[in-house]
Design an enzyme around this catalytic site. Structure first.
Site, PDB file in Angstrom:
ATOM      1  N   ASP A   1      32.759  35.835  38.981  1.00 45.81           N
ATOM      2  CA  ASP A   1      32.104  36.730  39.932  1.00 45.81           C
ATOM      3  C   ASP A   1      30.605  36.590  39.722  1.00 45.81           C
ATOM      4  OD1 ASP A   1      31.530  39.101  41.671  1.00 45.81           O
ATOM      5  OD2 ASP A   1      33.693  39.294  41.547  1.00 45.81           O
TER       6      ASP A   1
ATOM      7  N   ALA B   1      39.031  41.178  43.738  1.00 42.84           N
ATOM      8  CA  ALA B   1      39.500  40.679  42.448  1.00 42.84           C
ATOM      9  C   ALA B   1      39.176  39.199  42.267  1.00 42.84           C
ATOM     10  CB  ALA B   1      41.008  40.889  42.332  1.00 42.84           C
ATOM     11  N   LYS B   2      38.862  38.539  43.361  1.00 39.99           N
ATOM     12  CA  LYS B   2      38.538  37.103  43.327  1.00 39.99           C
ATOM     13  C   LYS B   2      39.542  36.323  42.477  1.00 39.99           C
ATOM     14  CE  LYS B   2      33.613  37.787  44.343  1.00 39.99           C
ATOM     15  NZ  LYS B   2      33.547  39.271  44.412  1.00 39.99           N
ATOM     16  N   ARG B   3      40.824  36.600  42.675  1.00 43.76           N
ATOM     17  CA  ARG B   3      41.854  35.926  41.911  1.00 43.76           C
ATOM     18  C   ARG B   3      42.138  34.551  42.490  1.00 43.76           C
ATOM     19  NH1 ARG B   3      40.583  39.768  39.001  1.00 43.76           N
ATOM     20  NH2 ARG B   3      42.088  41.159  38.008  1.00 43.76           N
TER      21      ARG B   3
END
Lengths: 307, 307
Positions: A107, B103-105
């Site tokens: 991130d 969550a940028k998973r």
């Protein structure tokens, strides 16, 4: 230096492999799922995970240098699962294992600071500085560029940046040519440049790379191109890579990489019985993997470095 | 269709903005931190987060269509923080808000299935199928290629794939030319191809993109190039983007995007007092943002589509 601690353990145990702790519900022995207690199905399954992981860790801690819990398996059991993750890291650390959190986080800005604190660092709460999940190393995603890596680097712990991943579609972006260079190679070169400052006593720095055993050519190419980058190698075993493929990850001393097996070790009980002897089955599988990797390397790991 | 639900709320409230719920400790009003109880500092801080988020949600649920909790802020408060995240999603859903889990998973194979289950889907435990964190939408990272996206797509919920992110180093890889096309554009085109099957009643599909307001040129370029891709636009407010920059994300009907502000709304109390009136300050800031975006669009949002 974080990478040195891992390499020292690999040399001491003559074992460059890591057990992936990916306790998907279907890999947990049925008797543990039954035996576990909890106030709801999440807590009960999470407690089964804790029992399973403790058993696995205790069974291999004298032969393996490291474990790699896969965060997705814990997250799917809600906050109760994250508690099992916390317990797993603590138990593995107490048993002398190096813990690689496989979270693939990434991130920007302050958000990245929070992820770094969560997985590798500390937070300040009510006037105290406290470790959070406190793993030894973390997998991270490079898509956001170097300001998505810097906060993790500041922790001083080992990172493994996704470079050439082991999955079938990894080439979709990673293999495409970026100004004449495949993207995975451009990422690798950026890592090498960023990591340049601190090389440890074995010649490796804290900015490692994930490179899949399922792409042995790229693995060999990156090994040659990146002499200071330590590799985490997934794709061994269930995903189809063997010892011969993984061997391309090692340098001439047998150092430079750690090879992961998850299902092949923690799910080994499925081939032998009802799961009551899961710990013994995992130990057998871990020993077999160690022997295979040792045979591929062909000489003592770290030969010469202790001289 | 998931994207349609969000767009309907945007039209009904005439507000294309989302409140980022990024409760970093320094943004939580001191009286809530004091007031919160817990058996340890993590539980106490997590309970303060829960109180804060509930207050924020109650203050804006009649004027905002959506909230976007940032997972890093909850993870840094350990499993206790993940419990606060769970409570936040549930409370926001009960108040009629659309929840975008930031969550940028991204992962591969079965691991990606577990992340999809954790954030958008269900797990099967002890014979029951149970929702886990159960958000309405999720941010995901494209580096692993389409087999890192497929399990999320199978949930039928809205995804926002990182495309051109708002951070200073986003160009490091994203802007580099991949066989003549910038990487961010190659990612965007892949999304457009993958999403082609299902377009909803407003012309958008469930495979959205994250495009930062800090890069208005690329935002405008991508808006033109991707007529069916819904955008999540970070970078407004604290990161430097204004309404004029964000306006490039909208189509001629004022649809096609939702603009995020986190600190600008939830930290608005810091400009006005000691935090006792944090909810009122957040509402004022959210109303000001709505007015700015409306003014930039210049006509009713969704004009003509209900005809």
């Amino acid at each position: 230096m974080s990478v040195d601690i891992l390499i020292e353990r690999i040399i001491r145990l003559q074992n460059p492999s890591v057990m992936g702790l990916d306790p998907a519900p279907q890999l947990i022995p049925p008797h543990l799922l039954e035996q576990a207690q909890g106030q709801n199905p999440f807590e009960r399954a999470a407690n089964a995970v804790t029992l399973f992981n403790r058993g696995l860790i205790d069974a291999v801690c004298d032969i393996l240098p490291a474990v790699k819990p896969q965060l997705a398996c814990y997250e799917q059991l809600r906050h109760e699962g994250m508690r099992a993750y916390y317990d797993t890291v603590r138990h593995a650390t107490q048993r002398g294992l190096f813990v690689i959190a496989d979270a693939k986080r990434g991130d920007i800005g302050s958000t990245c600071d929070y992820y770094a604190a969560a997985h590798l660092g500390e937070v300040e709460l009510y006037g105290e500085r406290l470790p959070v999940f406190d793993a030894d190393a973390l997998t991270v995603n490079p898509y956001l560029g170097s300001d998505g890596l810097a906060p993790f680097m500041k922790t001083g712990k080992l990172l493994f940046v996704l470079t050439k991943t082991s999955n079938p579609s990894s080439g979709e972006f990673q293999d495409r040519l970026l100004e004449g260079t495949p993207l995975y190679r451009a990422v690798a070169e950026r890592l090498a440049a960023l990591g340049r400052e601190g090389v440890g006593r074995f010649g490796y720095d804290n900015l490692g790379a994930v490179v899949g055993a399922t792409y042995p050519e790229q693995l060999a190419e990156l090994r040659r191109a990146l002499p200071h980058t330590f590799f985490l190698v997934p794709g061994y075993g269930a995903q189809g890579g063997g010892g011969a493929e993984a061997a391309a990850a090692f340098d001439g001393r047998g150092l430079g990489a750690i090879v992961n097996s998850s299902r092949g070790i923690i799910g080994a009980w499925k081939k032998t019985g009802d799961g009551r002897h899961f710990a013994e089955a995992a130990r057998e599988a871990a020993l077999a993997m160690r022997e295979e990797l040792r045979a591929c390397i062909g000489h003592p790991i770290g030969e010469g470095v202790r001289a």
